[in-house]
Scaffold this motif. Structure first.
Motif, PDB file in Angstrom:
ATOM      1  N   ARG A 109       0.833  -1.214   0.000  1.00 27.18           N
ATOM      2  CA  ARG A 109       0.000   0.000   0.000  1.00 27.18           C
ATOM      3  C   ARG A 109       0.862   1.257   0.000  1.00 27.18           C
ATOM      4  NH1 ARG A 109      -5.756  -0.575   0.805  1.00 27.18           N
ATOM      5  NH2 ARG A 109      -6.051  -2.620  -0.131  1.00 27.18           N
ATOM      6  N   ILE A 110       1.945   1.229   0.762  1.00 29.27           N
ATOM      7  CA  ILE A 110       2.845   2.382   0.806  1.00 29.27           C
ATOM      8  C   ILE A 110       3.460   2.607  -0.573  1.00 29.27           C
ATOM      9  CG2 ILE A 110       5.052   3.197   1.749  1.00 29.27           C
ATOM     10  CD1 ILE A 110       4.138   1.818   4.432  1.00 29.27           C
ATOM     11  N   ALA A 111       3.900   1.549  -1.226  1.00 29.65           N
ATOM     12  CA  ALA A 111       4.477   1.666  -2.563  1.00 29.65           C
ATOM     13  C   ALA A 111       3.454   2.180  -3.567  1.00 29.65           C
ATOM     14  CB  ALA A 111       5.033   0.317  -3.015  1.00 29.65           C
ATOM     15  N   GLU A 112       2.205   1.741  -3.443  1.00 27.75           N
ATOM     16  CA  GLU A 112       1.143   2.182  -4.350  1.00 27.75           C
ATOM     17  C   GLU A 112       0.858   3.672  -4.232  1.00 27.75           C
ATOM     18  OE1 GLU A 112      -2.149  -0.321  -3.293  1.00 27.75           O
ATOM     19  OE2 GLU A 112      -1.193  -2.112  -4.118  1.00 27.75           O
ATOM     20  N   THR A 113       1.214   4.276  -3.096  1.00 23.44           N
ATOM     21  CA  THR A 113       0.975   5.709  -2.896  1.00 23.44           C
ATOM     22  C   THR A 113       2.213   6.539  -3.229  1.00 23.44           C
ATOM     23  OG1 THR A 113       1.529   5.532  -0.554  1.00 23.44           O
ATOM     24  CG2 THR A 113      -0.797   5.339  -1.134  1.00 23.44           C
ATOM     25  N   ASP A 114       3.143   5.953  -3.967  1.00 27.39           N
ATOM     26  CA  ASP A 114       4.361   6.639  -4.421  1.00 27.39           C
ATOM     27  C   ASP A 114       5.244   7.122  -3.283  1.00 27.39           C
ATOM     28  OD1 ASP A 114       3.751   6.304  -7.149  1.00 27.39           O
ATOM     29  OD2 ASP A 114       2.400   8.027  -7.089  1.00 27.39           O
ATOM     30  N   ARG A 141       2.334  17.172   3.448  1.00 30.14           N
ATOM     31  CA  ARG A 141       1.304  16.692   4.370  1.00 30.14           C
ATOM     32  C   ARG A 141       0.150  15.997   3.642  1.00 30.14           C
ATOM     33  NH1 ARG A 141      -0.060  19.769   9.717  1.00 30.14           N
ATOM     34  NH2 ARG A 141      -1.990  18.757  10.313  1.00 30.14           N
ATOM     35  N   ASN A 142      -0.210  16.481   2.452  1.00 28.80           N
ATOM     36  CA  ASN A 142      -1.276  15.839   1.678  1.00 28.80           C
ATOM     37  C   ASN A 142      -0.863  14.443   1.216  1.00 28.80           C
ATOM     38  OD1 ASN A 142      -3.060  18.006   1.914  1.00 28.80           O
ATOM     39  ND2 ASN A 142      -2.255  19.000   0.081  1.00 28.80           N
ATOM     40  N   HIS A 143       0.394  14.292   0.824  1.00 27.00           N
ATOM     41  CA  HIS A 143       0.893  12.981   0.417  1.00 27.00           C
ATOM     42  C   HIS A 143       0.822  12.017   1.603  1.00 27.00           C
ATOM     43  CE1 HIS A 143       4.518  10.484  -1.269  1.00 27.00           C
ATOM     44  NE2 HIS A 143       3.368   9.877  -1.483  1.00 27.00           N
ATOM     45  N   ALA A 150      -4.843   5.117   2.538  1.00 30.65           N
ATOM     46  CA  ALA A 150      -4.623   3.815   1.883  1.00 30.65           C
ATOM     47  C   ALA A 150      -4.345   2.722   2.915  1.00 30.65           C
ATOM     48  CB  ALA A 150      -3.467   3.919   0.888  1.00 30.65           C
ATOM     49  N   LEU A 151      -3.559   3.046   3.929  1.00 32.67           N
ATOM     50  CA  LEU A 151      -3.226   2.048   4.949  1.00 32.67           C
ATOM     51  C   LEU A 151      -4.434   1.698   5.813  1.00 32.67           C
ATOM     52  CD1 LEU A 151       0.308   3.327   5.969  1.00 32.67           C
ATOM     53  CD2 LEU A 151      -0.233   1.207   4.745  1.00 32.67           C
ATOM     54  N   ARG A 152      -5.318   2.658   6.042  1.00 33.60           N
ATOM     55  CA  ARG A 152      -6.528   2.379   6.839  1.00 33.60           C
ATOM     56  C   ARG A 152      -7.451   1.386   6.128  1.00 33.60           C
ATOM     57  NH1 ARG A 152      -6.107   8.092   8.462  1.00 33.60           N
ATOM     58  NH2 ARG A 152      -5.528   8.041  10.657  1.00 33.60           N
TER      59      ARG A 152
END
Length: 168
Positions: A109-114, A141-143, A150-152
């Motif tokens: 999930r972290i990788a998917e959010t760049d 902060r938005n990133h 995504a992690l939630r």
């Protein structure tokens, strides 16, 4: 602009960014981000001039600057430069169900959010849940907020928070 010091803390070595912090009334001061609170673009920030350290930038609610209330004369008005680019470090703490594959799911999930994972550690929990600590690279902060959303969505996640150094 006069009184504005370009700075690119938190940027990968060799990588240049646009001006990151505007400083009012402090020409030529050495500047660094507080390791205690890890401010990222979008966070409300305060600069404190410390002898031998130069200008240290903290989040407005950092525990370390709460201890420096008596030194308000050393505080400098700072703000993030609009359009700041680069990568900054942010830490998060996740309490998740202790099941097979949860770490892989979180990392995906972290990788998917760049974002890039700089460090992972975890408490030695043998119960139903475990606490994981991630140090990530984020642009602002938005990133970070997009990463947390995504992690939630990972079903095994019980709780997630931005994590700051508890020793500060």
């Amino acid at each position: 602009a006069e009184g504005v010091e370009p700075w690119a803390a938190g940027v990968a070595p060799g990588e240049r960014t646009q001006q990151a912090i505007m400083i009012h009334g402090s020409d030529g001061a050495a500047i660094r981000l507080g390791a205690c609170c890890q401010p990222i673009p979008g966070d409300p920030i305060v600069g404190v001039i410390r002898k031998g350290q130069g200008l240290v930038v903290h989040t407005h609610d950092c525990r370390a600057i709460a201890k420096l209330r008596s030194e308000r004369g050393n505080w400098i008005d700072v703000e993030w430069e609009p359009g700041t680019s680069g990568m900054f470090e942010a830490s998060i703490r996740i309490v998740a169900k202790n099941v097979r594959g949860v770490l892989a799911g979180l990392a995906a999930r972290i990788a998917e959010t760049d974002s890039n994972i700089i460090n992972i550690s975890m408490d030695d929990d043998t119960g139903d849940a475990t606490t994981l600590y991630f140090k990530l690279q984020v642009s602002d902060r938005n990133h970070l907020a997009r990463i947390l959303v995504a992690l939630r969505r990972v079903p095994e996640v019980v709780r997630i928070t931005r994590y700051v150094n508890p020793k500060s």
